[in-house]
Design a protein around this motif. Sequence first.
Motif, PDB file in Angstrom:
ATOM      1  N   ALA A 112       0.841  -1.351   0.031  1.00  0.00           N
ATOM      2  CA  ALA A 112       0.187  -0.120   0.021  1.00  0.00           C
ATOM      3  C   ALA A 112       0.890   1.347   0.045  1.00  0.00           C
ATOM      4  N   VAL A 113       2.092   1.201   0.227  1.00  0.00           N
ATOM      5  CA  VAL A 113       3.046   2.429   0.519  1.00  0.00           C
ATOM      6  C   VAL A 113       2.924   3.118  -0.852  1.00  0.00           C
ATOM      7  N   PRO A 114       3.431   2.542  -1.994  1.00  0.00           N
ATOM      8  CA  PRO A 114       3.439   3.463  -3.081  1.00  0.00           C
ATOM      9  C   PRO A 114       2.123   4.448  -3.100  1.00  0.00           C
ATOM     10  N   ARG A 115       0.771   3.971  -2.945  1.00  0.00           N
ATOM     11  CA  ARG A 115      -0.251   4.710  -3.008  1.00  0.00           C
ATOM     12  C   ARG A 115      -0.512   5.792  -1.870  1.00  0.00           C
ATOM     13  N   LEU A 116       0.051   5.380  -0.823  1.00  0.00           N
ATOM     14  CA  LEU A 116      -0.030   6.196   0.481  1.00  0.00           C
ATOM     15  C   LEU A 116       0.913   7.159   0.312  1.00  0.00           C
ATOM     16  N   VAL A 117       1.922   7.094  -0.164  1.00  0.00           N
ATOM     17  CA  VAL A 117       2.925   8.144  -0.169  1.00  0.00           C
ATOM     18  C   VAL A 117       2.536   9.551  -1.332  1.00  0.00           C
ATOM     19  N   ASN A 118       1.718   9.082  -2.173  1.00  0.00           N
ATOM     20  CA  ASN A 118       1.302   9.875  -3.215  1.00  0.00           C
ATOM     21  C   ASN A 118      -0.037  10.676  -2.715  1.00  0.00           C
ATOM     22  N   LYS A 119      -0.413  10.627  -1.488  1.00  0.00           N
ATOM     23  CA  LYS A 119      -1.754  11.260  -1.034  1.00  0.00           C
ATOM     24  C   LYS A 119      -1.144  12.373   0.008  1.00  0.00           C
ATOM     25  N   PRO A 120      -1.615  13.294   0.106  1.00  0.00           N
ATOM     26  CA  PRO A 120      -1.688  14.439   0.689  1.00  0.00           C
ATOM     27  C   PRO A 120      -2.150  13.989   2.202  1.00  0.00           C
ATOM     28  N   LEU A 121      -1.596  13.409   3.008  1.00  0.00           N
ATOM     29  CA  LEU A 121      -2.176  12.891   4.486  1.00  0.00           C
ATOM     30  C   LEU A 121      -2.104  14.016   5.289  1.00  0.00           C
ATOM     31  N   LEU A 122      -2.966  14.424   6.155  1.00  0.00           N
ATOM     32  CA  LEU A 122      -2.821  15.192   7.274  1.00  0.00           C
ATOM     33  C   LEU A 122      -2.502  14.528   8.439  1.00  0.00           C
ATOM     34  N   ARG A 123      -2.902  13.244   8.459  1.00  0.00           N
ATOM     35  CA  ARG A 123      -2.327  12.467   9.589  1.00  0.00           C
ATOM     36  C   ARG A 123      -1.613  11.429   9.085  1.00  0.00           C
ATOM     37  N   PRO A 124      -0.445  11.152   9.817  1.00  0.00           N
ATOM     38  CA  PRO A 124       0.401  10.129   9.203  1.00  0.00           C
ATOM     39  C   PRO A 124       0.044   8.581   9.633  1.00  0.00           C
ATOM     40  N   LEU A 125       0.497   7.843   8.793  1.00  0.00           N
ATOM     41  CA  LEU A 125       0.502   6.103   9.020  1.00  0.00           C
ATOM     42  C   LEU A 125       1.844   5.747   9.227  1.00  0.00           C
ATOM     43  N   HIS A 126       2.070   5.051  10.429  1.00  0.00           N
ATOM     44  CA  HIS A 126       3.368   4.500  10.957  1.00  0.00           C
ATOM     45  C   HIS A 126       3.405   2.882  10.718  1.00  0.00           C
ATOM     46  N   LEU A 127       4.503   2.714  10.124  1.00  0.00           N
ATOM     47  CA  LEU A 127       4.832   1.230  10.206  1.00  0.00           C
ATOM     48  C   LEU A 127       5.711   0.696  11.299  1.00  0.00           C
ATOM     49  N   ALA A 128       5.208  -0.124  12.209  1.00  0.00           N
ATOM     50  CA  ALA A 128       6.049  -0.313  13.415  1.00  0.00           C
ATOM     51  C   ALA A 128       6.302  -1.963  13.184  1.00  0.00           C
ATOM     52  N   PHE A 129       7.357  -2.395  12.787  1.00  0.00           N
ATOM     53  CA  PHE A 129       7.555  -3.908  12.549  1.00  0.00           C
ATOM     54  C   PHE A 129       8.800  -4.207  13.631  1.00  0.00           C
ATOM     55  N   SER A 130       8.293  -5.279  14.324  1.00  0.00           N
ATOM     56  CA  SER A 130       9.026  -5.725  15.482  1.00  0.00           C
ATOM     57  C   SER A 130      10.020  -7.292  15.378  1.00  0.00           C
ATOM     58  N   TYR A 131      10.812  -7.640  16.264  1.00  0.00           N
ATOM     59  CA  TYR A 131      11.443  -8.825  16.091  1.00  0.00           C
ATOM     60  C   TYR A 131      11.064  -9.656  17.392  1.00  0.00           C
ATOM     61  N   ASP A 132      11.216 -10.883  17.482  1.00  0.00           N
ATOM     62  CA  ASP A 132      11.197 -11.831  18.725  1.00  0.00           C
ATOM     63  C   ASP A 132       9.550 -11.763  19.207  1.00  0.00           C
ATOM     64  N   GLU A 133       8.628 -11.362  18.457  1.00  0.00           N
ATOM     65  CA  GLU A 133       7.294 -11.478  19.096  1.00  0.00           C
ATOM     66  C   GLU A 133       7.230 -13.020  19.404  1.00  0.00           C
ATOM     67  N   GLU A 134       7.301 -13.804  18.682  1.00  0.00           N
ATOM     68  CA  GLU A 134       7.192 -15.294  18.871  1.00  0.00           C
ATOM     69  C   GLU A 134       7.902 -15.756  20.284  1.00  0.00           C
ATOM     70  N   ALA A 135       8.554 -14.896  20.791  1.00  0.00           N
ATOM     71  CA  ALA A 135       9.263 -15.598  22.030  1.00  0.00           C
ATOM     72  C   ALA A 135       8.511 -14.745  23.202  1.00  0.00           C
ATOM     73  N   GLY A 136       7.402 -14.267  22.886  1.00  0.00           N
ATOM     74  CA  GLY A 136       6.701 -13.430  23.971  1.00  0.00           C
ATOM     75  C   GLY A 136       6.840 -11.919  24.054  1.00  0.00           C
ATOM     76  N   CYS A 137       6.882 -11.559  22.639  1.00  0.00           N
ATOM     77  CA  CYS A 137       6.842  -9.947  22.529  1.00  0.00           C
ATOM     78  C   CYS A 137       8.039  -9.422  22.929  1.00  0.00           C
ATOM     79  N   ARG A 138       9.158  -9.780  22.705  1.00  0.00           N
ATOM     80  CA  ARG A 138      10.471  -9.388  23.540  1.00  0.00           C
ATOM     81  C   ARG A 138      11.016  -8.033  22.605  1.00  0.00           C
ATOM     82  N   GLY A 139      10.646  -7.914  21.500  1.00  0.00           N
ATOM     83  CA  GLY A 139      11.293  -6.782  20.449  1.00  0.00           C
ATOM     84  C   GLY A 139      10.544  -5.675  20.820  1.00  0.00           C
ATOM     85  N   VAL A 140       9.206  -5.654  20.964  1.00  0.00           N
ATOM     86  CA  VAL A 140       8.429  -4.480  20.581  1.00  0.00           C
ATOM     87  C   VAL A 140       8.728  -3.580  21.684  1.00  0.00           C
TER      88      VAL A 140
END
Length: 374
Positions: A112-140
């Motif tokens: 979805a990113v290519p379309r989102l970056v071409n929109k004049p967003l007044l509110r941002p969208l943040h991508l938050a990608f974490s590690y080691d969630e499968e070990a009990g949410c250790r990264g986030v």
Amino acid sequence: MQAAEILEKLVGFRSVVGLPNEDIVAWIRGYLENNGVAVVVLPGPESDRSNIFATIGPKEAHGYILSGHMDVVPAAELGWTSDPFRLRAEAGRLHGRGTTDMKGFLAAALAAVPRLVNKPLLRPLHLAFSYDEEAGCRGVPHMIARLPELCATPLGAIIGEPSGLRAIRAHKGKAAARLTVKGRSGHSSRPDQGLNAVHAITGVLTCAVGEADRLARGPFDHLFQPPYSSLQIGTMKGGQAVNIIPDACEAEFEARAISGVDPGELLAPVRAAAEALSERGFEVEWQELSSYPPLSLGPDAPLARLLEELTGLEPLPAVSYGTEAGLFQRAGVDAIICGPGEIGRAHKPDEFILVDELLACQAMIERLGERCLA
């Protein structure tokens, strides 16, 4: 790139929980930066694993987080009919480790990113990608701790765990710990000269079973199945041979908590019983393995209403498994679960997601982008 093409790239990275993830982080970062998105790589204390945080739109405005984890469970189980780390397309299904849990959501968001970056967003969208969630949410937690410097206080976080693209408002919390008891070895004919660690730990196990029985009597929250908090002994090992006094024994415990209950507190009586063994000469080690709080979002919360509008489906009240959503909520960010695929396909051979599910999730994210124009 189409969502399926991105998913093929992501599945190809063996980002198994607990292992280094530099390669998948580098690819995602490059993809985002090539699309003009500002990216921050956030190394964890392990030094070989990182979270990623990226912002589309004005950083200083209040927006929404799209959250997912990059790690997957191992794929050593029997039953795979193709390479788990090579995407296989068949009859509208995309097979591979992590397709449902949860690289499918990452692929839909990135597509979805290519379309989102071409929109004049007044509110941002943040991508938050974490590690080691499968070990009990250790990264986030390391990423959440830095949110104040990364963005204005978000209006909400959408955690894209597989939910059939139907929002989920609540889940149980979890805490897990490992107990190691060390005594003194010797010949079994002279038990008076040793300290039997297996014998010693049985009192702790009895305490755990008693606590499990007590929790089953309430308090209750009938949104969950079962409707009460739970505790179990998951593993136990110790001893070398029947004629040797066992000098060490290990057990792992897990507690799952309904809303309003601290999962760590559920393990407190078990820990107290374990630490009492030191008075009898045993060496005791209690190691926390994982912990995350319950999630509880009200049906009238703005985020719940927004997801109902975006998906056309009334949110489900609760599930019994856990996610990173409770950690966002504890940090003051409303959170909800909503992602493509079905949880019943996760952690199994020939895990898959439907192409249509990927496209539907991408469309939902793009509709969220439209909401951020005003």
